[in-house]
Design an enzyme around this catalytic site. Sequence first.
Site, short mmCIF file in Angstrom:
data_model
loop_
_atom_site.label_atom_id
_atom_site.label_comp_id
_atom_site.label_asym_id
_atom_site.label_seq_id
_atom_site.Cartn_x
_atom_site.Cartn_y
_atom_site.Cartn_z
CB SER A 133 -6.01 0.76 1.04
OG SER A 133 -6.47 1.30 2.26
CE LYS A 134 -0.48 -4.69 1.58
NZ LYS A 134 0.95 -4.96 1.67
#
Length: 489
Positions: free
Chosen positions: A252-253
């Site tokens: 994920s970011k």
Amino acid sequence: MKEVRVRIAPSPTGNCHVGTARNALYNYIFAKKNNGKMILRIDDTDMKRNSEESEKGIFEGLRWIGIDWDEGPDVGGPYGPYRQSERLDIYNKYIEQLINEGKAYYCFCTEEEIEAERREQALKKETVKYSGRCRNLSKEEVEKKLSEGCKYVVRFKVPEKVIRFRDIVRGELTWDGSIMGDFVIRKSDGVPTYNFATAVDDWIMKISHIMRSQEHIPNTFNQVLILEALGAEIPEYVHFPLLLNEDRTKISKRDGALYIGEYKDMGYLKEAVANFIVLLGWHPADDEEFLLMEDMISKFSLERINNSNVVFDFKKLEWFNGIHIRNKTVEELSQLVIPFLKSTEYYEEVVKNPVKLEKIVEVERERIKRLDEVGKVFKMFYIEPEVYDIDEIKESVKKVEVAEMINMIDEAVVELKNIEKWEKNILEDYMRKLCDRINTKPKILFMLLRIGETGSRISPPLFDTFEIIGRDSTIKRLENFKNFLIKSN
């Protein structure tokens, strides 16, 4: 075959994520192979989290790895504007059309009412979805609530049918519309939802192939319904495998070192990053791993996209980086390392003596994995060793007394001072003859010379190092080393 038009549509809520870059690369090389068009659209309907800095990071990150676009916010095109925030009138036009055709409706339910519905459905072990309470309000009821200023959203009427679309990689995918619930297409702030804006834009911009991560499969069912309601042609779909951390959790970011700009700062070559990410979900028929952009374009096919999720392996990325570093010419690599040397104490000498830098690059490039290492790795060629470790020295040349070490270095310095032509082959020849004369093994003398010259047991070929550092500095270093040994004895 109709014109191939593909798009990448990132949200400017963070810099260019590696997953975005991978998907963009697949779209780009597919378009190039099929003489199509690549479109960059900014999906910025999340007004609170958008930022100009993030949009700039997306542009820079994609261009850094070699991706460009034919249409987009910064280059224009026939279907602009290319930011969703600038297309609200377009979306509202089609939302009103759906309302008038009875395919969408105003919903005045409060968040509290909807949450209470969900809790009750969960308790009864029913499918949790919007109940459709406002679905059949009369025209008069709707007008009354609007005139009273009641807060509302617009919902899409989901038909009770099986929704279908074909994924080029996964085949036909289906979902039961009866368990979906009527979903929101315009929020209470007047901004359309992601699914509505995306479906309309893909239609109006004549996107032929929508290619994105498999996490968007649920969105695709919603978007297919919207397109069908608008009488639009359904595009081709491809859903790429997810990228996973080594512990098999989804990247994920929020995870570290996942923005393309970070890889650039860490000293990865753009060719290596592109090569690495193109293989995160696809591989060519010949299983070749070393790929430049032209290779990717010529070999790419959607049929070779994997169904299985892919682990992001940083060690493999470093391996690719090393391969691409060694594929550069000395001149190319010398220019690439300069930005990573600007903060060093010896940068002034780097600028003054580009020939020396090229010689260093030539002997060191086999060992370099990332360009951000060069400041430390190249230091030995410019800065004399600050300290020596007598225990490490004794460990490196076992069974040799310190007094004998001193004698070896002293003899070597005498020989080196008499050498007129300071070249690696001549230097090695003199030192090997010295070993014969003083009856010692070359590996012992050479190890002492290496430590004295560089302060380390590990270095590039010893006499290449001597030649690059030069006569005066080499002799000075070895004399300092001898003095250290004398004090340690």
